[in-house]
Write a protein that holds these residues in place. Sequence first.
Motif, PDB file in Angstrom:
ATOM      1  N   VAL A   1     -10.145   0.253  -6.333  1.00  0.00           N
ATOM      2  CA  VAL A   1      -8.904   0.985  -6.586  1.00  0.00           C
ATOM      3  C   VAL A   1      -8.391   0.692  -7.988  1.00  0.00           C
ATOM      4  O   VAL A   1      -7.964   1.595  -8.735  1.00  0.00           O
ATOM      5  CB  VAL A   1      -7.856   0.614  -5.520  1.00  0.00           C
TER       6      VAL A   1
ATOM      7  N   CYS B   1       0.823  -1.207   0.000  1.00  0.00           N
ATOM      8  CA  CYS B   1       0.000   0.000   0.000  1.00  0.00           C
ATOM      9  C   CYS B   1       0.860   1.262   0.000  1.00  0.00           C
ATOM     10  O   CYS B   1       0.584   2.221  -0.725  1.00  0.00           O
ATOM     11  CB  CYS B   1      -0.928  -0.002   1.211  1.00  0.00           C
TER      12      CYS B   1
ATOM     13  N   LEU C   1       0.737   8.592  -6.443  1.00  0.00           N
ATOM     14  CA  LEU C   1       0.857  10.032  -6.215  1.00  0.00           C
ATOM     15  C   LEU C   1       1.829  10.684  -7.195  1.00  0.00           C
ATOM     16  O   LEU C   1       1.573  11.773  -7.726  1.00  0.00           O
ATOM     17  CB  LEU C   1       1.298  10.287  -4.777  1.00  0.00           C
TER      18      LEU C   1
ATOM     19  N   GLY D   1       1.006   3.437  -3.201  1.00  0.00           N
ATOM     20  CA  GLY D   1       0.426   4.772  -3.021  1.00  0.00           C
ATOM     21  C   GLY D   1       1.360   5.879  -3.456  1.00  0.00           C
ATOM     22  O   GLY D   1       0.949   6.835  -4.120  1.00  0.00           O
ATOM     23  N   TRP D   2       2.649   5.742  -3.121  1.00  0.00           N
ATOM     24  CA  TRP D   2       3.606   6.752  -3.572  1.00  0.00           C
ATOM     25  C   TRP D   2       3.749   6.756  -5.091  1.00  0.00           C
ATOM     26  O   TRP D   2       3.877   7.815  -5.714  1.00  0.00           O
ATOM     27  CB  TRP D   2       4.967   6.500  -2.929  1.00  0.00           C
TER      28      TRP D   2
END
Length: 770
Positions: free
Chosen positions: A289, A235, A243, A239-240
């Motif tokens: 997601v 995660c 982003l 997630g990075w």
Amino acid sequence: MNTVPPPAEELVIINRELALLDARRSHLLARRAWLLSVLNAPAAPARPGAAPAKDAPPRSAQNVLLTLGGVLLAVAAVAFTLVSWGHLGIGGRSAVLFTVTAGALAAPVVLLRRRLASTAESVASLGLLLTVLDAYAVHRVAAPDTGALGYAAGASAVLAALWAVYGAVARGLRVPRPVAVVAAQLPLPLWALASDTGALTVGWALLVTASLDVLGALRARPGAGLRVVACVTACVSGGWAVLVAGWLSVAPGGAGPAALLLAAAAPALYGAWRVGTGSQAWAVTWAAVAGLLAVAGGGGLLREVLPGSWTAPVYLLVAVAVAAVAVRGGVPRAVGRGLAGASAGAQALALAWALPLVAAAVTGVRPGLPWAVAVVPVTVAGVLACLPSLEARCGTLALAWAAGMALPEALALPHAATLGAQLVLTAGFLALAVRPSAAAARLSGDREAEGPLGGVALGGALLGAVVVAAGAWRTETAAVVVLGSLTGLLAGAAVLGAGPRRTVSACAAVVAGTGLVGAVAAAVELPAHLTGVALLAVPVVTAAVGSGLRRHPVAVPVELAGTAAGALAVGLASARPAVLALVLGLGGVVAAATAVRSERRPAAGYAATALFVAAAWVRLAASGVSAPEAYALPVAVPALAVGVLRARRDPEASSWTAYGPGLAAALLPSLFAAWGDTGWPRPLLLGLVALAVTLAGARLRLQAPLLLGGAVLALVALHELAPYVAQAVGALPRWLPPALAGLLLLAVGATYEQRLRDARRLRDTLGRMG
């Protein structure tokens, strides 16, 4: 036969029995004291004779000691490495670190064989920390010129592999493999940073790392700590990566970031697919997601080859494709739900972008509508049409209306053609509202859907009528044609419809008819006050319709809508008092005609009276009449006539109820005027009228005429005598008024009881009056 023992023997027996009783009593008292201590203790006590409880369990105390010892050893190792490093040569440094590290890593294996698991975990943790210090030492001694990021990438990869192998060898240890997973997050991102090839490369490195974490989490045993750590690291790294890609995709030329977003959907979808049979909630979450990432990435790629106005439709088309994947066969149910939710969210965002633009174009705020905007409601309506729920069918109908109203603007049709197309669409929705069974059969195949679909259809028809009517006011001719058509359509819907839809259609027809009269007046260039006179045709027609419908549920709403048109007529005629009086009078005629119908509408009677009185007052004001009697008598005479009828029909009615309002309206305005009038005709006439009213009240034994007439007569007389009284008082000595007041008080006091009996007699007399 019982024999009695001698006294000495009997005394011995009694003493023995008493000793036994004392022993039994002592035992019972001790037991009682123990039971009381059990009941009054704050916590459950141990059994008598049991050992006292320890403050802490042995296992917790052992863990605390082991953890504290490991921390102290770690601090010592770090201090040795960083502070005392320079006191040894290079050989000594290497030998010390290698020996200590090897011992710290080998000791847990021996401790596990002796079943000292906690001690083994503490020593193993210390050994892992020492390997990090070894890596630092190697960099300082053997490769001081190597770049810090590049060396850190290689060292973290070696340490991750070493810790993974160590965890596989020492199977009883729980720390090495999760720590290896954490260390494995660093090599690729650090390598990307060291290569200095840009943020996109770092994003790809993070994504590859997250994908490896997903694979590791799925291969680990369910419920194991390794799976939890792998999920968390996946995660974080993923997630990075998302982003970074999202930040880069904002700038033009974002094909690379879009590809990264699209690629990020793959591990999320794979993870959702694999856990779909286990945890439904996690499968739905990860599938959602994955769906959002697919929409963002796919839309970003297509956006690069299409004009900027097609950005939202492109994302919408990708969302539709995701929805198609969600409903195809072979997709686990939880995965399909997640993908469908992501697609629904993306479609909602597209609608939120398109519908304000559609509304602005339809209402004429911003003429013209790009095709890209018109595609959005059409596409979403098609998607909703494929769903079996009633809510989806209603949404399909609503979006079809929006698309149909916006289509002429997208086609850039002439104004007349646009009005015609929108009018036809409104007629079609009116037909669905009147006969919703056809729409229910075609859209859902369920007769129970007839009601909701007929509400939706009627709402679209009414909103369409408003839009068409507003657009038609650009020219008087178009307004007359459109409003005439709308009046006919809505009236037909009211005749053919049923239930609430009939009532709403009928009221809407009245509104459209009001607009039609206004449009005709504007076309023939009537001034505003004459337009008000023309608008009276609407309440006349609605009153006639109400009279024909009698007690039908539609009658009252239609007449109320006509009343609103009459109020508008009054407002338009207010600029000309003479015309306003005419409008008020005609309105009073309509209200009076309504009041005398068989179903008897008292409210209409009151309204008729008010309108007639207002008409008379406005006419008098327009003629320059300022005498209050001219305004009061038109109210007083009808009120007294109604009072007479009320008294004849209801003999028990009070005179105040029957005659009070009329007498007050006739006498009080003239009384106020008389007090400010210096002439004699008005006070004289008012006094005569008041005297007649008083005598009539006394003759007929009615309270209201007697008291009102007497009070007015007394006040008029006081007004007429006031100058003379003031003149006389001014001529008297100043001591005389107080003396007369004192004498009056003495006289009243002396005859107090007689005066009290007279007052009671007067009260009883008045009470017996009507």
